[in-house]
Enzyme design. Sequence first.
Site, PDB file in Angstrom:
ATOM      1  N   ALA A  86       7.494  -3.418   0.807  1.00  0.00           N
ATOM      2  CA  ALA A  86       7.769  -2.283  -0.072  1.00  0.00           C
ATOM      3  C   ALA A  86       8.246  -1.094   0.754  1.00  0.00           C
ATOM      4  CB  ALA A  86       6.514  -1.921  -0.853  1.00  0.00           C
TER       5      ALA A  86
ATOM      6  N   LYS B 218       5.081  -7.128  -5.821  1.00  0.00           N
ATOM      7  CA  LYS B 218       5.585  -8.110  -4.851  1.00  0.00           C
ATOM      8  C   LYS B 218       5.382  -9.513  -5.403  1.00  0.00           C
ATOM      9  CE  LYS B 218       4.823  -5.596  -0.596  1.00  0.00           C
ATOM     10  NZ  LYS B 218       4.311  -5.707   0.766  1.00  0.00           N
TER      11      LYS B 218
ATOM     12  N   ASP C 114      -1.889  -6.573   4.099  1.00  0.00           N
ATOM     13  CA  ASP C 114      -2.925  -5.569   4.381  1.00  0.00           C
ATOM     14  C   ASP C 114      -3.363  -4.848   3.117  1.00  0.00           C
ATOM     15  OD1 ASP C 114      -0.413  -3.820   4.431  1.00  0.00           O
ATOM     16  OD2 ASP C 114      -2.005  -2.334   4.635  1.00  0.00           O
TER      17      ASP C 114
ATOM     18  N   GLU D 173      -3.646   5.112  -2.957  1.00  0.00           N
ATOM     19  CA  GLU D 173      -3.335   3.713  -2.609  1.00  0.00           C
ATOM     20  C   GLU D 173      -4.573   2.973  -2.103  1.00  0.00           C
ATOM     21  OE1 GLU D 173      -0.310   3.231   0.482  1.00  0.00           O
ATOM     22  OE2 GLU D 173      -0.707   1.102   0.610  1.00  0.00           O
TER      23      GLU D 173
ATOM     24  N   ASP E 229       3.712  -9.374   4.827  1.00  0.00           N
ATOM     25  CA  ASP E 229       3.995  -7.970   4.544  1.00  0.00           C
ATOM     26  C   ASP E 229       4.437  -7.338   5.880  1.00  0.00           C
ATOM     27  OD1 ASP E 229       3.677  -5.295   3.370  1.00  0.00           O
ATOM     28  OD2 ASP E 229       1.931  -5.188   4.682  1.00  0.00           O
TER      29      ASP E 229
ATOM     30  N   ASP F 110       4.650  -3.294   6.837  1.00  0.00           N
ATOM     31  CA  ASP F 110       3.918  -2.112   7.297  1.00  0.00           C
ATOM     32  C   ASP F 110       2.416  -2.357   7.349  1.00  0.00           C
ATOM     33  OD1 ASP F 110       6.059  -0.116   7.548  1.00  0.00           O
ATOM     34  OD2 ASP F 110       6.291  -0.423   5.397  1.00  0.00           O
TER      35      ASP F 110
HETATM   36  O1  C5P Z   1       5.719  -3.057   4.177  1.00  0.00           O
HETATM   37  P1  C5P Z   1       4.751  -2.596   3.122  1.00  0.00           P
HETATM   38  O2  C5P Z   1       4.930  -3.304   1.823  1.00  0.00           O
HETATM   39  O3  C5P Z   1       3.348  -2.605   3.612  1.00  0.00           O
HETATM   40  O4  C5P Z   1       5.151  -1.049   2.860  1.00  0.00           O
HETATM   41  C1  C5P Z   1       4.468  -0.245   1.980  1.00  0.00           C
HETATM   42  C2  C5P Z   1       3.693   0.862   2.649  1.00  0.00           C
HETATM   43  O5  C5P Z   1       4.518   2.004   2.796  1.00  0.00           O
HETATM   44  C3  C5P Z   1       2.548   1.291   1.766  1.00  0.00           C
HETATM   45  O6  C5P Z   1       1.342   0.726   2.191  1.00  0.00           O
HETATM   46  C4  C5P Z   1       2.544   2.825   1.814  1.00  0.00           C
HETATM   47  O7  C5P Z   1       1.376   3.362   2.382  1.00  0.00           O
HETATM   48  C5  C5P Z   1       3.739   3.183   2.665  1.00  0.00           C
HETATM   49  N1  C5P Z   1       4.574   4.251   2.059  1.00  0.00           N
HETATM   50  C6  C5P Z   1       4.849   5.383   2.798  1.00  0.00           C
HETATM   51  N2  C5P Z   1       5.633   6.381   2.257  1.00  0.00           N
HETATM   52  C7  C5P Z   1       6.149   6.255   1.015  1.00  0.00           C
HETATM   53  C8  C5P Z   1       5.885   5.099   0.265  1.00  0.00           C
HETATM   54  C9  C5P Z   1       5.090   4.110   0.826  1.00  0.00           C
HETATM   55  O8  C5P Z   1       4.381   5.494   3.943  1.00  0.00           O
HETATM   56  N3  C5P Z   1       6.899   7.208   0.539  1.00  0.00           N
HETATM   57 MG    MG Z   2       1.501  -3.106   4.207  1.00  0.00          MG
END
Ligand code: C5P
Ligand code: MG
Length: 289
Positions: A157, A205, A230, A88, A41, A43
């Site tokens: 994501a 995912k 994470d 979340e 992953d 973030d």
């Molecule tokens: O790379 P990863 O899959 O972890 O990215 C998803 C993260 O992006 C989520 O954990 C979420 O907290 C964050 N997110 C965000 N703003 C958004 C949508 C998702 O910070 N509008």
């Molecule tokens: Mg993440």
Amino acid sequence: MVSEIPELSNPSVCMRDPQRVEEILQSMVKAGSNTVQVIADFDMTLTRFAYKGKRCPTCHNILDNSNLISNECREELKVLLDTYYPIEIDSARSIAEKLPLMVEWWTKAHKIMVQQKIRKDLLATAVRDSDAMLREGYQLLFDHLHEHSIPLLIFSAGIGDILEEVIRQAGVFHSNVKVFSNYMDFDESGLLKAFKGELIHIYNKREGALLNTGHFQELRTRPNVLLLGDSLGDLTMADGVQDMENILKIGFLNDKVEERKQSYLDSYDIVLVQDETLEVPNAIILHLT
Ligand code: C5P
Ligand code: MG
């Protein structure tokens, strides 16, 4: 074997079943590094959750905090973050309950971003000016995997264009890195007009989806997976790997530690509690190569 990796005794490391970890590592060493792939992953897994007590941004937050969007828009995105991030990480709600709300978050945020007509040529500056940081030890992780021709699939994501820029600016976007994420679609004048393809959010995912595209054939021949995540949604990232032999799941538990520890221990083989480094994944990768 676990005793051969001293980092597994770090204070941040928690394991439900160390014996099982040992068995998985033994089989993976036996199978050889040419059968291994890493699925990570982005973030808050490859990037830091916090630095010097301050939260680090996700891909989305890099844009939220940039001057590529208006102040009004920033406010709206902040309201969304303050509304949906607590959901979340809420361990009292089931994934089934959270899923539609997460889709709602991503959909609303992307809609606002598209309205802002973000300029493609300014993304690199936004990343450079941001507080995004890869976790300590990232250089070793990326360089070592590259040297040993081990594929690194980053399954995010977040936003592909931003993520790629983060690793490019860090000098580690090597040829063994493949990214599967939400990519921006720009019009002919370089303004954001939409996001491409099907939305990837934290609960859909599944590597299968991408293997169907026929792009990542090499990954099929690597049945031993080191998974880094994470979120509990990251656990399905390797679902599409065919004929999987072994999978070792390492989970970073960054936030709401006490409430979530048990569920992380139940699902990840190794849980790293508030560990801002890649020390443990690196030690394992070095052990496998
Ligand atoms: O790379 P990863 O899959 O972890 O990215 C998803 C993260 O992006 C989520 O954990 C979420 O907290 C964050 N997110 C965000 N703003 C958004 C949508 C998702 O910070 N509008
Ligand atoms: Mg993440």
